[in-house]
Design a protein around this motif. Structure first.
Motif, PDB file in Angstrom:
ATOM      1  N   LEU A  97       6.579   5.585  -1.657  1.00 42.97           N
ATOM      2  CA  LEU A  97       7.762   5.695  -2.786  1.00 42.97           C
ATOM      3  C   LEU A  97       8.365   5.882  -3.038  1.00 42.97           C
ATOM      4  CD1 LEU A  97       6.612   5.215  -6.144  1.00 42.97           C
ATOM      5  CD2 LEU A  97       5.279   7.183  -5.208  1.00 42.97           C
ATOM      6  N   LEU A  98       8.702   7.084  -2.153  1.00 39.80           N
ATOM      7  CA  LEU A  98       9.695   7.802  -2.655  1.00 39.80           C
ATOM      8  C   LEU A  98      10.949   6.897  -2.345  1.00 39.80           C
ATOM      9  CD1 LEU A  98      11.049  10.825  -2.818  1.00 39.80           C
ATOM     10  CD2 LEU A  98      11.059  11.624  -1.104  1.00 39.80           C
ATOM     11  N   GLU A  99      11.265   6.363  -1.166  1.00 42.48           N
ATOM     12  CA  GLU A  99      12.088   5.611  -0.936  1.00 42.48           C
ATOM     13  C   GLU A  99      12.630   4.242  -1.865  1.00 42.48           C
ATOM     14  OE1 GLU A  99      11.660   5.041   3.432  1.00 42.48           O
ATOM     15  OE2 GLU A  99      12.123   7.529   3.413  1.00 42.48           O
ATOM     16  N   ASP A 100      11.602   4.183  -2.861  1.00 43.22           N
ATOM     17  CA  ASP A 100      11.947   2.713  -3.239  1.00 43.22           C
ATOM     18  C   ASP A 100      11.599   1.786  -2.366  1.00 43.22           C
ATOM     19  OD1 ASP A 100      11.795   3.289  -5.902  1.00 43.22           O
ATOM     20  OD2 ASP A 100      13.780   4.044  -5.867  1.00 43.22           O
ATOM     21  N   ASP A 101      10.592   1.769  -0.857  1.00 42.28           N
ATOM     22  CA  ASP A 101      10.626   1.367  -0.104  1.00 42.28           C
ATOM     23  C   ASP A 101       9.474  -0.373  -0.761  1.00 42.28           C
ATOM     24  OD1 ASP A 101       8.636  -0.700   2.281  1.00 42.28           O
ATOM     25  OD2 ASP A 101       9.975   0.739   3.520  1.00 42.28           O
ATOM     26  N   PRO A 102       9.604  -2.064  -0.588  1.00 38.46           N
ATOM     27  CA  PRO A 102       8.867  -2.445  -0.968  1.00 38.46           C
ATOM     28  C   PRO A 102       7.862  -2.448  -0.659  1.00 38.46           C
ATOM     29  CG  PRO A 102      11.109  -3.467  -0.397  1.00 38.46           C
ATOM     30  CD  PRO A 102      11.483  -2.166   0.100  1.00 38.46           C
ATOM     31  N   GLU A 103       7.502  -1.627   0.966  1.00 39.02           N
ATOM     32  CA  GLU A 103       5.900  -1.537   0.860  1.00 39.02           C
ATOM     33  C   GLU A 103       5.078  -0.805   0.002  1.00 39.02           C
ATOM     34  OE1 GLU A 103       3.542  -1.264   5.270  1.00 39.02           O
ATOM     35  OE2 GLU A 103       5.694  -0.704   5.298  1.00 39.02           O
ATOM     36  N   TRP A 104       5.765  -0.080  -0.290  1.00 37.26           N
ATOM     37  CA  TRP A 104       4.698   0.335  -1.592  1.00 37.26           C
ATOM     38  C   TRP A 104       4.278  -0.330  -2.823  1.00 37.26           C
ATOM     39  CZ3 TRP A 104       2.236   4.107  -3.657  1.00 37.26           C
ATOM     40  CH2 TRP A 104       2.018   4.696  -4.644  1.00 37.26           C
ATOM     41  N   ILE A 105       4.736  -1.635  -3.085  1.00 39.42           N
ATOM     42  CA  ILE A 105       4.055  -2.323  -3.616  1.00 39.42           C
ATOM     43  C   ILE A 105       3.063  -3.284  -3.313  1.00 39.42           C
ATOM     44  CG2 ILE A 105       4.825  -4.130  -5.374  1.00 39.42           C
ATOM     45  CD1 ILE A 105       5.351  -1.744  -6.673  1.00 39.42           C
ATOM     46  N   GLY A 106       3.435  -3.304  -1.812  1.00 35.40           N
ATOM     47  CA  GLY A 106       3.082  -4.301  -1.167  1.00 35.40           C
ATOM     48  C   GLY A 106       1.822  -3.713  -0.659  1.00 35.40           C
ATOM     49  N   MET A 107       1.501  -2.702  -0.003  1.00 31.97           N
ATOM     50  CA  MET A 107       0.374  -1.747   0.209  1.00 31.97           C
ATOM     51  C   MET A 107      -1.206  -1.983  -1.482  1.00 31.97           C
ATOM     52  SD  MET A 107       1.176   1.698   0.406  1.00 31.97           S
ATOM     53  CE  MET A 107       0.097   2.497   1.291  1.00 31.97           C
ATOM     54  N   ASN A 108      -0.305  -1.954  -2.647  1.00 34.20           N
ATOM     55  CA  ASN A 108      -0.931  -1.784  -3.815  1.00 34.20           C
ATOM     56  C   ASN A 108      -1.921  -3.431  -4.412  1.00 34.20           C
ATOM     57  OD1 ASN A 108      -1.018   1.057  -5.022  1.00 34.20           O
ATOM     58  ND2 ASN A 108       1.111   0.806  -4.749  1.00 34.20           N
ATOM     59  N   ARG A 109      -0.860  -4.281  -3.480  1.00 32.57           N
ATOM     60  CA  ARG A 109      -1.333  -5.920  -3.938  1.00 32.57           C
ATOM     61  C   ARG A 109      -2.163  -6.339  -2.597  1.00 32.57           C
ATOM     62  NH1 ARG A 109       4.091  -9.167  -3.281  1.00 32.57           N
ATOM     63  NH2 ARG A 109       2.395 -10.969  -4.298  1.00 32.57           N
ATOM     64  N   TRP A 110      -2.546  -5.090  -1.974  1.00 34.22           N
ATOM     65  CA  TRP A 110      -2.903  -6.124  -0.819  1.00 34.22           C
ATOM     66  C   TRP A 110      -4.620  -6.049  -1.495  1.00 34.22           C
ATOM     67  CZ3 TRP A 110      -0.882  -7.105   4.091  1.00 34.22           C
ATOM     68  CH2 TRP A 110      -2.281  -7.197   4.832  1.00 34.22           C
ATOM     69  N   LYS A 111      -5.358  -6.831  -0.614  1.00 32.50           N
ATOM     70  CA  LYS A 111      -6.921  -7.507  -1.033  1.00 32.50           C
ATOM     71  C   LYS A 111      -7.861  -7.929   0.659  1.00 32.50           C
ATOM     72  CE  LYS A 111      -9.265 -10.908  -3.700  1.00 32.50           C
ATOM     73  NZ  LYS A 111      -9.282 -11.887  -4.888  1.00 32.50           N
ATOM     74  N   THR A 112      -8.808  -7.267   0.829  1.00 30.61           N
ATOM     75  CA  THR A 112      -9.380  -7.966   1.887  1.00 30.61           C
ATOM     76  C   THR A 112     -10.999  -8.251   0.816  1.00 30.61           C
ATOM     77  OG1 THR A 112     -10.630  -5.784   1.766  1.00 30.61           O
ATOM     78  CG2 THR A 112      -8.778  -5.477   2.482  1.00 30.61           C
TER      79      THR A 112
END
Length: 284
Positions: free
Chosen positions: A35-50
């Motif tokens: 989140l701090l670094e505005d890494d695209p993976e921040w959004i990616g981890m919130n989009r994750w679905k199991t």
């Protein structure tokens, strides 16, 4: 105490989820760092679905995303934004199953607002319904920082600062960092993240230790800190090169009474260890 739900509301509380992100599967990718670094993976981890439905965003139209603020402890989380949720069809499992659209509501609190819950949250229950949140975890507003939150000084062995973070810490005279870095002399390493080259430097003076030396690097009017090698780098690159690529860490610390000769000796030792005269950015 200010309750979280009294401070952050949503258009439809019954169709809102709150996600307590801790990491992206391993501790090298902690949610707060992303989140701090505005890494695209921040959004990616919130989009994750199991296929484990209780940790998905099904039946949710809105998401409040939080990141565990590990400098304070397991019970603290930073606000990472309010999102409109759209389920991807056909359904995707063990991947990005939702589209998330950032909303303007409360965006001024992103990376600034810290909440505290009653107890650490388990990895299997990190996705909660907003309407039950206050009763289950009793989240309260703990802190609202004046600008992006960097956190307390993490310990000398854990310092790893991008240039933008260094500038912010120095410009705000962040108390815990200033106290820690002013009270020691030391050997530090600057990494050019674009090519992996290292520079070994030292803070050996008697006035404010590493803090004083790093303050020179943080000065936007002279990003080189008077270093001739860095001047040459900037002359061959654009002015933002150091801002974009340099990272600052500490190798070794000394008491402020340590003699200059001892620190210079150790500086030369580390230059030899990493061979920075031949393969790095040291020219002496």
């Amino acid at each position: 105490m200010i309750k979280f739900v009294d401070f952050i509301s949503t258009p439809d509380p019954k169709r809102t989820k709150v996600k307590f992100n801790m990491n992206a599967g391993d501790w090298d990718k902690r949610a707060w760092d992303l989140l701090l670094e505005d890494d695209p993976e921040w959004i990616g981890m919130n989009r994750w679905k199991t296929k484990q439905s209780n940790n998905n965003l099904n039946y949710a139209d809105y998401l409040i995303a939080l990141a565990q603020y590990y400098p304070y402890g397991a019970e603290y989380f930073v606000f990472g934004g309010l999102f409109k949720v759209e389920k991807i069809m056909p359904e995707v499992f063990n991947g990005s199953g939702y589209n998330l659209y950032p909303m303007d509501d409360y965006k001024e609190y992103i990376k600034r607002l810290i909440i505290k819950i009653d107890k650490p949250i388990g990895r299997d229950l990190y996705n909660r319904k907003y309407e039950n949140l206050q009763e289950q975890l009793n989240p309260e507003i703990y802190e609202l920082a004046p600008s992006t939150k960097l956190g307390h000084f993490p310990g000398y062995q854990s310092v790893s600062l991008k240039h933008s973070d260094l500038r912010q810490i120095i410009s705000q005279n962040e108390p815990s960092w200033k106290q820690a870095l002013s009270n020691v002399k030391g050997i530090y390493v600057i990494t050019d993240t674009s090519n992996g080259k290292l520079y070994i430097g030292s803070a050996s003076g008697n006035n404010e230790g590493i803090w004083q030396r790093w303050s020179a690097y943080a000065d936007k009017r002279n990003l080189t800190g008077g270093n001739k090698g860095f001047v040459e780098i900037l002359e061959s690159k654009d002015n933002d090169y150091i801002i974009k690529n340099f990272k600052y860490s500490i190798l070794e610390i000394f008491d402020t009474k340590t003699k200059v000769e001892t620190i210079i000796e150790r500086e030369n030792y580390w230059k030899g260890v990493f061979d920075t005269r031949k393969h790095g950015m040291n020219f002496n």
